[in-house]
Design a protein around this motif. Structure first.
Motif, short mmCIF file in Angstrom:
data_model
loop_
_atom_site.label_atom_id
_atom_site.label_comp_id
_atom_site.label_asym_id
_atom_site.label_seq_id
_atom_site.Cartn_x
_atom_site.Cartn_y
_atom_site.Cartn_z
N SER A 22 0.84 -1.20 0.00
CA SER A 22 0.00 0.00 0.00
C SER A 22 0.87 1.24 0.00
CB SER A 22 -0.92 0.00 1.24
OG SER A 22 -1.80 -1.09 1.21
N TYR A 23 1.97 1.20 0.74
CA TYR A 23 2.89 2.33 0.77
C TYR A 23 3.64 2.44 -0.55
CZ TYR A 23 6.38 5.64 2.44
OH TYR A 23 7.18 6.75 2.60
N LEU A 24 4.14 1.32 -1.05
CA LEU A 24 4.89 1.33 -2.30
C LEU A 24 4.08 1.94 -3.44
CD1 LEU A 24 7.03 -1.58 -3.71
CD2 LEU A 24 5.43 -0.39 -5.17
N MET A 25 2.81 1.59 -3.52
CA MET A 25 1.99 2.00 -4.65
C MET A 25 1.28 3.34 -4.43
SD MET A 25 2.78 -0.41 -6.63
CE MET A 25 1.73 -0.06 -8.04
N SER A 26 1.55 4.01 -3.30
CA SER A 26 0.89 5.29 -3.02
C SER A 26 1.31 6.37 -4.00
CB SER A 26 1.23 5.76 -1.59
OG SER A 26 0.68 4.90 -0.63
N GLU A 27 0.37 7.24 -4.32
CA GLU A 27 0.66 8.38 -5.18
C GLU A 27 1.49 9.41 -4.40
OE1 GLU A 27 -2.99 9.99 -6.62
OE2 GLU A 27 -3.85 8.01 -7.03
N TRP A 28 2.12 10.31 -5.13
CA TRP A 28 2.89 11.40 -4.52
C TRP A 28 1.90 12.48 -4.10
CZ3 TRP A 28 7.07 11.82 -2.05
CH2 TRP A 28 7.79 13.01 -1.93
N ASP A 29 1.21 12.16 -3.02
CA ASP A 29 0.11 13.00 -2.55
C ASP A 29 0.15 13.01 -1.03
OD1 ASP A 29 -2.85 12.93 -1.39
OD2 ASP A 29 -2.93 14.05 -3.28
N PRO A 30 0.17 14.17 -0.38
CA PRO A 30 0.35 14.22 1.07
C PRO A 30 -0.77 13.55 1.86
CG PRO A 30 -0.16 16.40 0.20
CD PRO A 30 0.11 15.52 -0.98
N THR A 31 -2.00 13.71 1.40
CA THR A 31 -3.12 13.10 2.12
C THR A 31 -3.05 11.59 2.05
OG1 THR A 31 -4.52 15.01 1.64
CG2 THR A 31 -5.62 12.97 2.30
N VAL A 32 -2.76 11.08 0.85
CA VAL A 32 -2.64 9.63 0.67
C VAL A 32 -1.52 9.08 1.54
CG1 VAL A 32 -2.05 7.81 -0.98
CG2 VAL A 32 -3.61 9.64 -1.65
N LEU A 33 -0.37 9.73 1.52
CA LEU A 33 0.78 9.23 2.27
C LEU A 33 0.54 9.28 3.77
CD1 LEU A 33 3.66 10.75 0.13
CD2 LEU A 33 3.19 8.32 0.47
N ARG A 34 -0.05 10.38 4.25
CA ARG A 34 -0.34 10.46 5.70
C ARG A 34 -1.27 9.33 6.12
NH1 ARG A 34 0.01 16.28 5.16
NH2 ARG A 34 -2.13 16.30 4.39
N ASP A 35 -2.29 9.09 5.30
CA ASP A 35 -3.25 8.04 5.64
C ASP A 35 -2.59 6.66 5.66
OD1 ASP A 35 -5.23 9.92 5.87
OD2 ASP A 35 -6.17 9.49 3.93
N VAL A 36 -1.73 6.38 4.67
CA VAL A 36 -1.06 5.07 4.61
C VAL A 36 -0.10 4.91 5.78
CG1 VAL A 36 0.56 3.66 3.29
CG2 VAL A 36 -1.32 4.79 2.13
N ILE A 37 0.63 5.97 6.11
CA ILE A 37 1.55 5.90 7.25
C ILE A 37 0.77 5.66 8.54
CG2 ILE A 37 3.15 7.25 8.67
CD1 ILE A 37 4.02 8.62 5.99
#
Length: 545
Positions: free
Chosen positions: A292-307
């Motif tokens: 899920s982290y590997l395939m995340s877009e370069w997007d702050p909301t997406v990354l914060r949620d995955v983290i």
């Protein structure tokens, strides 16, 4: 907990055929790896994971195994493996072996025995042989499609020339699936695990760990046309079946009987992190890749949620979160993060693809993404060459491609060759130091000369030195075992958190971001503007007064 090295380790994936070639045949080998281990010690990694090097016809780059307890002559000998292991351990580096339990090569002795055995025989019971459907059994047992394209069933021809049974291969037709409901298969893999553990291997990365058990009724299933090759709509009758967990519970009991905290890491492509976490419950595997982290877009909301989700779900079952940006199956993140179109996992990118990445944007984002990732608590995976900032090789000629995906999809999907091109070590040497003979099983692009390791070593602005600094600080500040606290007061298009005394800020917005007053910069993914402006697509580690 602190002595469980796998909770905080930096694990470096070596793709043996593309790392370093000592023999001069153009294919990397175990002796080549051993000769270059000092460079990985210098980089600062804790573990190397060796992609398949076992005896194989190499129809799928070694993921088609003919003998699980020997080394393919292409890569060397068991003695070469022992020397590699001994040297790694001298340097304080652990070694994880790639294991492929879902399927074997069609050249495996068991499958060869099955070909000459009768339907219903013990020899065929080790694999997924079935009678066909329709008139004369002329149709396959169901409609399943291979991950590499085309039907997942191939029909045999009997010795007398009449049509025979069908066998299942979720991947290439040269990779028949084992039947994991068969006790003989389970016992054989326990033997294989013991073989490598007894030699001193520190653990296993388990290929297609979400496979193995298939739904007993073999129901029809049609994956989405635009889905990733290893996932799909739920439920998928050949992924994530409940019976697979008992296999890994048995493996865990065996691995735990050895000293040294030997580990099992799952390659489990499943739709949600919650599902992946079921592979790392306390009595199963130790780690699972965080796709899920590997395939995340370069997007702050997406990354914060995955983290957030990662740090909630994995520790919730007693496992560390893992972080990864590239591997041998996906487009390198120095290119992927700048793609203008969606390229599902396994599809690849090539000369005729639309929406190709901007290399400068891709490298800038890749460096920022790595700076962010290596600050996160848990275990991190690196893929060989990413420390050099290597991009995906897009302009590979058609006649150079080797990935089965390219052939089974008749050139409609480029596959994974672009992330597997051999590494550049020395700019002025033949094959950039990969092979003294100048041979290279995939062609290296001319622009890689400036990315060679000897050109980057000692250059403080290089990607290699950035990685060395990040890994050193990560270790010195014990960030991998720290606790993440989000920091408020930054724009929505920034990511900011604190690990101990280190504050990490990544600017994913469209304008420079002002750093806090008095901040002492520890390291950055790129130069600041002036003294305190963090540019777009740049990340920084700072200490505050």
């Amino acid at each position: 907990m602190t002595n469980e090295w796998w909770r905080s380790a930096v694990i470096y994936q070596i793709y043996p055929r593309s790392f370093s070639d000592a023999s001069g045949d153009g294919v990397g080998d175990l002796a080549g790896i051993t000769a270059r281990l000092d460079s990985l010690h210098d980089l600062g990694v804790d573990v190397v994971w060796l992609s398949p090097f076992m005896t194989s016809p190499q129809k799928d780059a070694g993921y088609d195994v003919a003998d699980y307890c020997d080394v393919d002559p292409l890569f060397g000998t068991l003695a070469d493996f022992d020397r590699l292991l001994a040297r790694a351990h001298e340097l304080g580096i652990k070694v994880i072996v790639d294991l492929v339990p879902n399927h074997s090569s069609d050249q495996h002795p068991w499958f060869q025995q099955a070909l000459t055995a009768e339907p219903g025989s013990p020899e065929r019971a080790r694999y997924m042989f079935r009678d066909g459907t329709g008139e004369g059994g002329n149709e396959p047992p169901n409609n399943w499609q291979s991950i590499f394209g085309g039907p997942a069933w191939t029909r045999l021809t009997n010795a007398d020339g009449t049509p025979g049974q069908w066998y299942l291969h979720l991947f290439d037709s040269s990779q028949p699936d084992f039947d994991w409901r068969n006790d003989e298969v389970r016992e054989e893999f326990l033997r294989i695990l013991r073989f490598w553990l007894d030699r001193g291997a520190d653990g296993f990365r388990v290929d297609v760990a979400h496979g193995l058990i298939k739904h007993p009724d073999l129901p029809d299933y049609t994956p989405p046309a635009d889905g990733d090759s290893m996932g799909g709509n739920e439920p998928v009758p050949y992924w994530g079946q409940e019976g697979v967990h008992e296999v890994y519970r048995e493996w865990r009991r065996l691995v735990d009987s050895y000293d040294g905290n030997r580990v099992l890491c799952a390659e489990a492509w499943l739709p949600t992190m919650q599902e992946i976490s079921q592979w790392v419950r306390p009595d199963e595997m130790h780690q699972a890749f965080n796709f899920s982290y590997l395939m995340s877009e370069w997007d702050p909301t997406v990354l914060r949620d995955v983290i957030d989700e990662s740090l909630r779900i994995f520790p919730g079952v007693g496992a560390p979160a893992t972080w990864v940006l590239s591997n041998h199956d996906v487009i390198r993140h120095a290119s992927r993060l700048a793609l203008e179109a969606n390229f599902p996992q396994g599809h690849g990118i090539g000369p005729r693809s639309e929406g190709k990445p901007n290399p400068r944007v891709g490298l800038r984002r890749a460096r920022a993404a790595t700076t962010l990732m290596l600050a996160l608590p848990g275990s991190a995976y690196l893929y060989q060459g990413e420390e050099l900032g290597l991009p995906e090789v897009i302009e590979l000629p058609d006649d150079a491609r080797r990935d089965p995906t390219w052939f089974r999809f008749s050139g409609e999907r480029y596959g994974r060759d672009g992330c597997r091109v051999p590494l550049p070590w020395e700019a002025e040497q033949p094959a950039y130091g990969f092979s003294d003979s100048g041979e290279s099983w995939l062609p290296q692009p001319a622009e890689w000369a400036e990315l060679a390791r000897d050109q980057q070593r000692g250059n403080p602005a290089s990607t290699l030195e950035m990685y060395r600094t990040l890994l050193r600080l990560r270790r010195e500040r014990e960030m991998a075992t720290g606790h993440l606290v989000w920091v408020d007061g930054y724009p929505d298009d920034a990511i900011a958190f604190r690990i101990g005394a280190v504050t990490v800020i990544a600017n994913l917005g469209t304008a420079p971001l002002t750093l806090p007053e008095g901040a002492r910069v520890l390291t950055t993914s790129g130069p600041l503007v002036g003294e305190n402006l963090l540019p777009v697509d740049t990340a920084v580690w700072i200490e505050l007064p």
